[in-house]
Scaffold this active site. Structure first.
Site, PDB file in Angstrom:
ATOM      1  N   LYS A 257       6.860  -3.632  -8.583  1.00  0.00           N
ATOM      2  CA  LYS A 257       6.815  -3.657  -7.502  1.00  0.00           C
ATOM      3  C   LYS A 257       5.140  -4.280  -6.276  1.00  0.00           C
ATOM      4  O   LYS A 257       4.752  -2.972  -6.607  1.00  0.00           O
ATOM      5  CB  LYS A 257       7.356  -2.634  -6.440  1.00  0.00           C
ATOM      6  CG  LYS A 257       7.015  -3.199  -4.684  1.00  0.00           C
ATOM      7  CD  LYS A 257       7.734  -2.063  -3.844  1.00  0.00           C
ATOM      8  CE  LYS A 257       7.591  -1.877  -2.341  1.00  0.00           C
ATOM      9  NZ  LYS A 257       8.102  -0.770  -1.252  1.00  0.00           N
TER      10      LYS A 257
ATOM     11  N   ASP B  45       2.715  -3.086   2.946  1.00  0.00           N
ATOM     12  CA  ASP B  45       3.896  -2.834   3.525  1.00  0.00           C
ATOM     13  C   ASP B  45       3.887  -2.008   5.178  1.00  0.00           C
ATOM     14  O   ASP B  45       3.053  -1.004   5.070  1.00  0.00           O
ATOM     15  CB  ASP B  45       4.397  -1.645   2.404  1.00  0.00           C
ATOM     16  CG  ASP B  45       6.591  -1.825   3.143  1.00  0.00           C
ATOM     17  OD1 ASP B  45       6.181  -1.978   4.382  1.00  0.00           O
ATOM     18  OD2 ASP B  45       6.963  -0.405   2.892  1.00  0.00           O
TER      19      ASP B  45
ATOM     20  N   LYS C 273       6.689   0.620  10.823  1.00  0.00           N
ATOM     21  CA  LYS C 273       6.056   1.997  10.575  1.00  0.00           C
ATOM     22  C   LYS C 273       5.209   2.466  11.478  1.00  0.00           C
ATOM     23  O   LYS C 273       4.725   1.954  11.877  1.00  0.00           O
ATOM     24  CB  LYS C 273       5.336   1.646   9.053  1.00  0.00           C
ATOM     25  CG  LYS C 273       6.140   1.682   8.156  1.00  0.00           C
ATOM     26  CD  LYS C 273       4.567   1.771   6.555  1.00  0.00           C
ATOM     27  CE  LYS C 273       5.577   1.291   5.098  1.00  0.00           C
ATOM     28  NZ  LYS C 273       6.857   2.806   5.351  1.00  0.00           N
TER      29      LYS C 273
ATOM     30  N   ASP D   7       0.852  -0.237  -1.686  1.00  0.00           N
ATOM     31  CA  ASP D   7       2.662  -0.279  -2.851  1.00  0.00           C
ATOM     32  C   ASP D   7       2.965  -1.329  -3.731  1.00  0.00           C
ATOM     33  O   ASP D   7       4.135  -1.538  -3.927  1.00  0.00           O
ATOM     34  CB  ASP D   7       2.978  -0.701  -1.151  1.00  0.00           C
ATOM     35  CG  ASP D   7       4.615  -0.938  -1.294  1.00  0.00           C
ATOM     36  OD1 ASP D   7       4.999   0.283  -1.719  1.00  0.00           O
ATOM     37  OD2 ASP D   7       4.865  -1.691  -0.128  1.00  0.00           O
TER      38      ASP D   7
ATOM     39  N   GLU E 185      11.828  -3.362   2.568  1.00  0.00           N
ATOM     40  CA  GLU E 185      11.559  -4.257   1.155  1.00  0.00           C
ATOM     41  C   GLU E 185      11.274  -4.436   0.282  1.00  0.00           C
ATOM     42  O   GLU E 185      11.557  -5.617  -0.271  1.00  0.00           O
ATOM     43  CB  GLU E 185      10.826  -4.942   2.576  1.00  0.00           C
ATOM     44  CG  GLU E 185       9.507  -4.623   1.673  1.00  0.00           C
ATOM     45  CD  GLU E 185       8.881  -3.362   1.687  1.00  0.00           C
ATOM     46  OE1 GLU E 185       9.668  -2.380   2.706  1.00  0.00           O
ATOM     47  OE2 GLU E 185       7.979  -2.753   0.536  1.00  0.00           O
TER      48      GLU E 185
ATOM     49  N   ARG F 104      13.331  -3.570  -2.280  1.00  0.00           N
ATOM     50  CA  ARG F 104      14.352  -3.190  -3.172  1.00  0.00           C
ATOM     51  C   ARG F 104      14.995  -4.953  -2.364  1.00  0.00           C
ATOM     52  O   ARG F 104      15.526  -5.680  -3.541  1.00  0.00           O
ATOM     53  CB  ARG F 104      15.486  -2.912  -2.543  1.00  0.00           C
ATOM     54  CG  ARG F 104      15.992  -2.427  -0.520  1.00  0.00           C
ATOM     55  CD  ARG F 104      16.482  -1.598  -0.902  1.00  0.00           C
ATOM     56  NE  ARG F 104      16.062  -0.503  -0.086  1.00  0.00           N
ATOM     57  CZ  ARG F 104      16.221   0.681   0.269  1.00  0.00           C
ATOM     58  NH1 ARG F 104      17.643   0.454   0.652  1.00  0.00           N
ATOM     59  NH2 ARG F 104      15.533   1.546   0.457  1.00  0.00           N
TER      60      ARG F 104
HETATM   61  N1  BES Z   1       6.445   1.414   0.654  1.00  0.00           N
HETATM   62  C1  BES Z   1       7.153   2.239   0.933  1.00  0.00           C
HETATM   63  C2  BES Z   1       8.316   3.588   0.492  1.00  0.00           C
HETATM   64  C3  BES Z   1       6.561   4.517   0.646  1.00  0.00           C
HETATM   65  C4  BES Z   1       6.375   5.327   2.033  1.00  0.00           C
HETATM   66  C5  BES Z   1       6.183   4.913  -0.584  1.00  0.00           C
HETATM   67  C6  BES Z   1       6.001   6.138   2.151  1.00  0.00           C
HETATM   68  C7  BES Z   1       5.273   6.108  -0.145  1.00  0.00           C
HETATM   69  C8  BES Z   1       5.325   7.303   0.564  1.00  0.00           C
HETATM   70  C9  BES Z   1       9.053   1.027   1.061  1.00  0.00           C
HETATM   71  O1  BES Z   1       9.193  -0.369   0.964  1.00  0.00           O
HETATM   72  C10 BES Z   1       9.510   1.931   2.214  1.00  0.00           C
HETATM   73  O2  BES Z   1       9.180   1.784   3.740  1.00  0.00           O
HETATM   74  N2  BES Z   1      10.975   2.438   2.332  1.00  0.00           N
HETATM   75  C11 BES Z   1      11.942   3.049   3.463  1.00  0.00           C
HETATM   76  C12 BES Z   1      12.971   2.855   3.514  1.00  0.00           C
HETATM   77  C13 BES Z   1      14.024   2.755   3.898  1.00  0.00           C
HETATM   78  C14 BES Z   1      13.799   1.784   5.234  1.00  0.00           C
HETATM   79  C15 BES Z   1      15.625   2.778   3.788  1.00  0.00           C
HETATM   80  C16 BES Z   1      10.834   4.625   3.558  1.00  0.00           C
HETATM   81  O3  BES Z   1      11.081   5.165   2.613  1.00  0.00           O
HETATM   82  O4  BES Z   1      11.281   4.779   4.496  1.00  0.00           O
HETATM   83 ZN    ZN Z   2       7.477  -0.886   0.287  1.00  0.00          ZN
HETATM   84 MN    MN Z   3       8.496  -0.089   3.147  1.00  0.00          MN
END
Ligand code: BES
Ligand code: ZN
Ligand code: MN
Length: 485
Positions: free
Chosen positions: A254, A259, A266, A277, A338, A340
C-alpha cells in the site's frame, strides 16, 4: 556504509577509533582476543562493572583505542536478534562519539556463522541510521565503514552473511527514508522515481503506470481514491526474472502517500503520522532494491498502487461506487477505508500474473494496532504453507507476525445494496473485516495479508530503531524470498 569482514588474524592490528568487543557472560576472557585487549578489559570485569549481561555496555580505553564491551548474555541462549542489537549498539556509540568508522569483534558457536554474519551486518547498518530531514544545521558525518572480525570457524560463510545482512539493512534504511519524508516530498510520482533510481542498471524491471494508462485499463479503485488530490496516482510494477526459476512470488504494498481520510475526514490529532501510510509500498520498494543486488533464483513481481487520499472538490463521496481492476464493484461507505480500495486493484492485477504466492503489506487499520500493539504485524492467511513460511521468515527477521482470522462470515456485514461489496462494516473487528474485504479480491490466489499499521512507525525504541519509519517488512520479505531459492 561499507561493511567488511575482518579476516582471521586481523584483530591484533585493528586500529579503528572504536572497537566493540561482543562478549557472552560466561566467556568474559575468550582465547580469541589478543593479549593486549585481554589485559585492557580485565579491570572492569574484575571490578564487576561489566558482567556480559545481554546488551550491557562499558566503554574503556586501550591506549588510543576506545573499546566498547557489549554483553551478549549467556552463550547457550544467544539469539541472532541479540547479535543484531549488539552490533547496532556499537554503531550507535560510534555515531554518538562522532566517529566515521567502527570495528566489531565477536565469536559464537551458538549462532551459525552465516546467521551471525547476517545479524551483525544488519545491526551495524541499522544502528547507524539517522534521518536528518530538513533540519538546517549540517548533519554529522555518518559512520561510513565497519569492519567485523570473526575469529571462529566458518569465516567465508560469516563473510557472506555479513554481505547479505548489510544489503538487507541498507534496503531497510532506504524504506525508512521513503517513509520519513513528508508527504509534500514523497508524492506518488517521487516514490516511483526513487524506486527507479534505486534499480537503475540492475536486472529488476520497473514499469510505472500513470493516470491515462490506469484510466484505459480500468484501475477504478486507485483512480477513485486519487480523485480528491492534485497529485496524480501511479501504479508501480516490478519484475525480477532470473534466467531460470521454479516459483513466482508477488509482493503488494500500500503506497498511500498521505491519508487525510478524504471526505470522511480524520480528526486533526496525529494526522501528520499519515505520511507513513505508504510504508507497505516502501517495504516492497526496499525489498526490490535488495533483490537487485542479491539476485535470488526465484521470480519476484511487485505491485505498488500509490496515491494521496484528499478531500478535494472532485473527491469520491460516501455512497459512490467504484469498479476495481478485475471488475468487482465497491460501494464506498467510508472514504477513509481507502487502502482496501487501491489494494483491490493490485490484487486484481496480481491474479492476472498467476503467481505461486502473493503477499500484501499495508498500514491498513487502526484496529490492528488496537489488537496487537506495536510488536507484531497482523497475519491473515488461509494457506497453510504460506502461513508457515511467513511466520518463519518473521521470526528469523525478528519482524514477527501474529495470525488473525480470515473467515468468510466476516464478509456478511460488508454486503452492499448497490454493489458487489461495501468498503466498511461495523465498528468491531476492523482489522478482520478489512482482510475479509481483500480476500474477495484475492480470489483463489495463495495469498496473505500483513497489516503493518502497528509496526511501520513509532514502535518501541531500541539499539536498532530510534523513531520514525521502521522499514518493517524488508527483512521479512527478503527471508521469505530466500526460502524459495
Ligand atoms: N491508514 C489508515 C489505517 C491506520 C490508522 C493506520 C491509524 C495506522 C494508524 C486506514 O486507511 C484507515 O483509515 N482505516 C480506517 C478504516 C475504517 C474507516 C473502516 C481505520 O482504521 O479507522
Ligand atoms: Zn490509509
Ligand atoms: Mn484511511
Amino acid at each position: 556504509m561499507k561493511v567488511t569482514w575482518g579476516r582471521a588474524g586481523g584483530l591484533p592490528r585493528e586500529r579503528a577509533p572504536l572497537l566493540a568487543v561482543l562478549l557472552a557472560s560466561d566467556e568474559l576472557s575468550p582465547k580469541w582476543l589478543p593479549a593486549a585487549l585481554l589485559a585492557a578489559i580485565r579491570p572492569p570485569i574484575a571490578a564487576k562493572d561489566f558482567s556480559g549481561k545481554e546488551l550491557e555496555t562499558a566503554l574503556l580505553y586501550a591506549g588510543k583505542q576506545r573499546v566498547l564491551l557489549v554483553g551478549l548474555g549467556e552463550s547457550k541462549k544467544l539469539k541472532p536478534e541479540t547479535l543484531r542489537r549488539a552490533a547496532a549498539a556499537a554503531a550507535r556509540r560510534a555515531r554518538g562519539l562522532k566517529l566515521t568508522s567502527v570495528a566489531l569483534a565477536a565469536v559464537t558457536t551458538t549462532v551459525a556463522p552465516f546467521a551471525a554474519g547476517r545479524a551483525l551486518g544488519e545491526g551495524v547498518v541499522l544502528g547507524a541510521y539517522t534521518f536528518h530531514g530538513a533540519k538546517s544545521d549540517t548533519p554529522p558525518k555518518p559512520v561510513a565503514s565497519a569492519t567485523v572480525h570473526w575469529s571462529g570457524r566458518g569465516g567465508t560463510s560469516f563473510a557472506e552473511g555479513l554481505r547479505v545482512g548489510a544489503v538487507s539493512a541498507k534496503a531497510q534504511c532506504f524504506a525508512r527514508d521513503l517513509g520519513n519524508q513528508p508527504a509534500s516530498v514523497a508524492t506518488p510520482t517521487w516514490l516511483a522515481s526513487q524506486a527507479a533510481k534505486s534499480l537503475r542498471g540492475s536486472g529488476v524491471r520497473l514499469r510505472v503506470l500513470r493516470k491515462a494508462e490506469l484510466e484505459r485499463k480500468g484501475f477504478g479503485g486507485l483512480l477513485g481514491v486519487a480523485r480528491g488530490s492534485h497529485e496524480p496516482p501511479v501504479f508501480m510494477e516490478f519484475d525480477w526474472r532470473p534466467r531460470s526459476y521454479k516459483k513466482t512470488l508477488c509482493l503488494v504494498g500500500k503506497g498511500l502517500t498521505f491519508d487525510t481520510g478524504g471526505i470522511s475526514l480524520k480528526p486533526a490529532a496525529n494526522m501528520e503520522e499519515m505520511k507513513f501510510d505508504m510504508c507497505g509500498g516502501a517495504a516492497v520498494i526496499g525489498a526490490f532494491a535488495a533483490i537487485a543486488s542479491l539476485r535470488p533464483k526465484v521470480r519476484v513481481v511487485g505491485l505498488v498502487p500509490s496515491t494521496e487520499n484528499m478531500p478535494g472538490g472532485s473527491a469520491i463521496k460516501p455512497g459512490d461506487v467504484l469498479q476495481s481492476y478485475g471488475g468487482i464493484t465497491m460501494e464506498v461507505i467510508n472514504t477513509d477505508a481507502e487502502g482496501r480500495l487501491i489494494l483491490a486493484d493490485a490484487l486484481g492485477r496480481a491474479r492476472e500474473l498467476e503467481p505461486d504466492f502473493t503477499v500484501d503489506l499495508a498500514t491498513l487499520t487502526g484496529a490492528c494496532v488496537v489488537a496487537l500493539g506495536h510488536r507484531a504485524s497482523g497475519l491473515f492467511c488461509s494457506h497453510e504453507e504460506l502461513t508457515r513460511r511467513l511466520r518463519e521468515a518473521g521470526d528469523a527477521a525478528h519482524e514477527r507476525l501474529w495470525p488473525l482470522p480470515l473467515w468468510d462470515e466476516y464478509l456478511d456485514e460488508m454486503k452492499s445494496a448497490v454493489a458487489d461489496v461495501k468498503n466498511s462494516g461495523s465498528r468491531f473487528g476492523g482489522a478482520v473485516t478489512a482482510a475479509a474485504f481483500l480476500k474477495k479480491f484475492a480470489g483463489d490466489l495463495a495469498w496473505a495479508h500483513l497489516d503493518i499499521a502497528g509496526t511501520a512507525w513509532d514502535t518501541p525504541r531500541n539499539e536498532l530503531y530510534d523513531g520514525g519509519a521502521t522499514g518493517v517488512g524488508v527483512r521479512l520479505l527478503l527471508r521469505f524470498i530466500e526460502g524459495f531459492e
